[in-house]
Design a protein around this motif. Structure first.
Motif, PDB file in Angstrom:
ATOM      1  N   GLN A 249       0.823  -1.206   0.000  1.00  0.00           N
ATOM      2  CA  GLN A 249       0.000   0.000   0.000  1.00  0.00           C
ATOM      3  C   GLN A 249       0.864   1.266   0.000  1.00  0.00           C
ATOM      4  N   ALA A 250       1.978   1.239   0.737  1.00  0.00           N
ATOM      5  CA  ALA A 250       2.873   2.393   0.783  1.00  0.00           C
ATOM      6  C   ALA A 250       3.472   2.684  -0.591  1.00  0.00           C
ATOM      7  N   LEU A 251       3.844   1.630  -1.326  1.00  0.00           N
ATOM      8  CA  LEU A 251       4.373   1.842  -2.680  1.00  0.00           C
ATOM      9  C   LEU A 251       3.308   2.450  -3.583  1.00  0.00           C
ATOM     10  N   ILE A 252       2.108   1.935  -3.494  1.00  0.00           N
ATOM     11  CA  ILE A 252       1.019   2.449  -4.341  1.00  0.00           C
ATOM     12  C   ILE A 252       0.720   3.909  -4.008  1.00  0.00           C
ATOM     13  N   HIS A 253       0.676   4.232  -2.720  1.00  0.00           N
ATOM     14  CA  HIS A 253       0.418   5.620  -2.310  1.00  0.00           C
ATOM     15  C   HIS A 253       1.518   6.563  -2.786  1.00  0.00           C
ATOM     16  N   ALA A 254       2.731   6.020  -2.972  1.00  0.00           N
ATOM     17  CA  ALA A 254       3.851   6.836  -3.464  1.00  0.00           C
ATOM     18  C   ALA A 254       3.869   6.921  -4.988  1.00  0.00           C
ATOM     19  N   GLY A 255       2.889   6.321  -5.633  1.00  0.00           N
ATOM     20  CA  GLY A 255       2.812   6.388  -7.091  1.00  0.00           C
ATOM     21  C   GLY A 255       3.633   5.355  -7.818  1.00  0.00           C
ATOM     22  N   ILE A 256       4.054   4.309  -7.128  1.00  0.00           N
ATOM     23  CA  ILE A 256       4.853   3.249  -7.756  1.00  0.00           C
ATOM     24  C   ILE A 256       3.891   2.243  -8.385  1.00  0.00           C
TER      25      ILE A 256
END
Length: 271
Positions: free
Chosen positions: A82-89
């Motif tokens: 989820q953290a990667l997705i929230h960072a736009g990855i």
């Protein structure tokens, strides 16, 4: 820290007594975090008494056994993704890395990312598990010693769009040095050491984000969303196939095996 102590950082079961209208008797629930099994007595018991705020109702897409096959490891892996997705990855940004990939968090993060369409490279020190890592979704596997065999420079070649680090120490530092501009690494482990031998250059020259994952104290209001994702589109395929079921009497021997690095995948204690 104090004995006697009941371990077990995860628990799932049926409510048999309740003073909360949110969890009446008969409700199937999951409990993770809040120092369960660490500062407080944990889930390796027939009965567990916890505050209602610690509980999440079992999502429809998971059985109680499946929820424990995920447990804190799956919850942590999902937060890391989820953290990667929230960072736009997104998958089109390029390859991502999972370190400590044969462990509970690492293997589940790998499986989730692969299912979401990411090109995942696994980093592991277990050379005998290469084929297994590829079976669960790794496009490539790098031996940990090879991953660390890099020049002692503040920045390395910008290779990865992001990563999930479950190890810490020099492994995390090496990963951060080799992340692309505006990439992100979610970090949740410390088995490789608490020190981070690194300069600020990855952050101020490449704009890399280091996202810390704190499963124990994840806000209670965020927990149902993560569990619902694990019960639907983020639910690892063939989850049952990757687990070993033991009894409570067998838990001590299983812990000894874990400490020797002899277990891959998930072990569930059935009471």
């Amino acid at each position: 820290r104090k004995f006697p102590h009941v371990p077990g950082i995860d628990a799932a079961g049926v409510v048999v007594e309740s003073s909360s209208p949110d969890f009446p008797v008969g409700t199937e629930v999951i409990a993770t975090g809040h120092e369960l099994g660490v500062e407080r007595w944990g889930g390796w018991a027939e009965y567990v008494r916890v505050p209602a705020a610690w509980l999440v109702k079992r999502p429809a897409g998971l059985t109680l056994e499946e929820s424990m096959m995920l447990g804190t490891a799956g919850f942590t892996a999902a937060q890391s993704v989820q953290a990667l997705i929230h960072a736009g990855i997104t998958p089109d940004r390029g390859p991502v890395v999972v370190t400590g990939a044969t462990g509970g968090v690492g293997s589940l993060a790998l499986r989730i990312l692969a299912q979401l369409g990411y090109e995942v490279t696994a980093v592991s020190g277990k050379k005998d598990r290469v084929d297994w890592l590829k079976q669960i979704g790794a496009r490539a596997v790098i031996d940990r010693e090879t991953f660390l065999a890099t020049p002692n420079r503040p920045l390395l070649a910008a290779t990865w769009a992001g990563g999930v680090d479950t190890v810490g120490g020099t492994v995390l530092a090496t990963l951060l040095k080799s992340v692309q501009h505006r990439g992100c690494v979610s970090a949740c482990g410390v088995v490789g050491g608490a020190d981070l031998p690194l300069t600020v250059f990855p952050f101020i020259l490449r704009g890399v984000t280091l996202a810390g994952i704190d499963s124990a104290w994840c806000p209670d209001e965020n927990r149902p969303e993560i569990w619902n994702k694990l019960a639907t589109e983020w639910k690892p395929k063939h989850l049952i196939a990757g687990r070993t079921v033991i009894t409570l009497d067998e838990a001590g021997a299983a812990v000894d095996t874990i400490l020797k690095g002899g277990i891959t995948g998930r072990t569930v204690i059935r009471i």
